[in-house]
Design an enzyme around this catalytic site. Sequence first.
Site: not given
Length: 272
Positions: A73, A187
């Site tokens: 993440c 991302c």
Amino acid sequence: MDQRPIGIFDSGLGGLTAARVLTEILPGENLIYFGDSLNAPYGTRSREELTALATANAKFLSGFDCKAVLVACGTVSSNVMDVLRSRFPQTPFFGVVEAPCRAAVSLTKTKRVAVAATDATVKSGAFARGIQALDGSVEVFSDSCQSLVALAELGHFAAGDPLAEQAVAAELAAVKAWEPDVLLLACTHFPLFQEVIAGYLGSGTALISVGAEAAFSLREYLAENSMLAERDCGEHQWFTSGAAEDFSAMSAKLLGRSITAQQHINSETLKT
Ligand code: DGL
């Protein structure tokens, strides 16, 4: 040799872009994946909220005695890795910032690297700092593309999907105009749009998946420290805090094989 599993977590499906690479390059490893869909998106959350969520995720994974945890993440990696490392000092945590920054710096020829990420990642400045620490002559343009996360979670990321095509064009217009020769997909949800983004930006911009780069660097670490598992075929367990059936169906598409996810809800559940 270390037969313990590798843990991986993300706010949802994005981390599967790292998990897929891990299963390809380290087929003998056992993996425990947790996608915290109930608390997604992470990219609009405060540092306090990210601290609470990331700590709860790491605590869940620590119950499996993981030999390493891949923080798949960009948002958590950019904002609260220091907290994880100090709260779980026994666990080696791998984020998705350092290795991808090294890859971007070695790939760029024009010294123009763009970073597409969530709101919180862009705000942290972690990727720009990471790149410029390696080579101060590289210019960095950071662009928040938060809306792509929700679209990905809803399954709208394939080439030809009008929602995906429109969103990529809207979110990446500024990147395109800036003409980078490398775009860090900072991302882990964004490599799901790989084909759409490549089509929109054209072949002059190389795309880097931060999850894939982090997976390669984790393999290197395990090999260097004699921590690779010795077995032909590892076992994988998939957990989601969302609906297990939905997660299984989406993951099967992304991983190219069917999986059965189990539901796990951390004690930490925050309002969106
Ligand atoms: N995939 C995560 C990231 O890399 C989280 C995105 C989100 O939930 O906003 O930042």
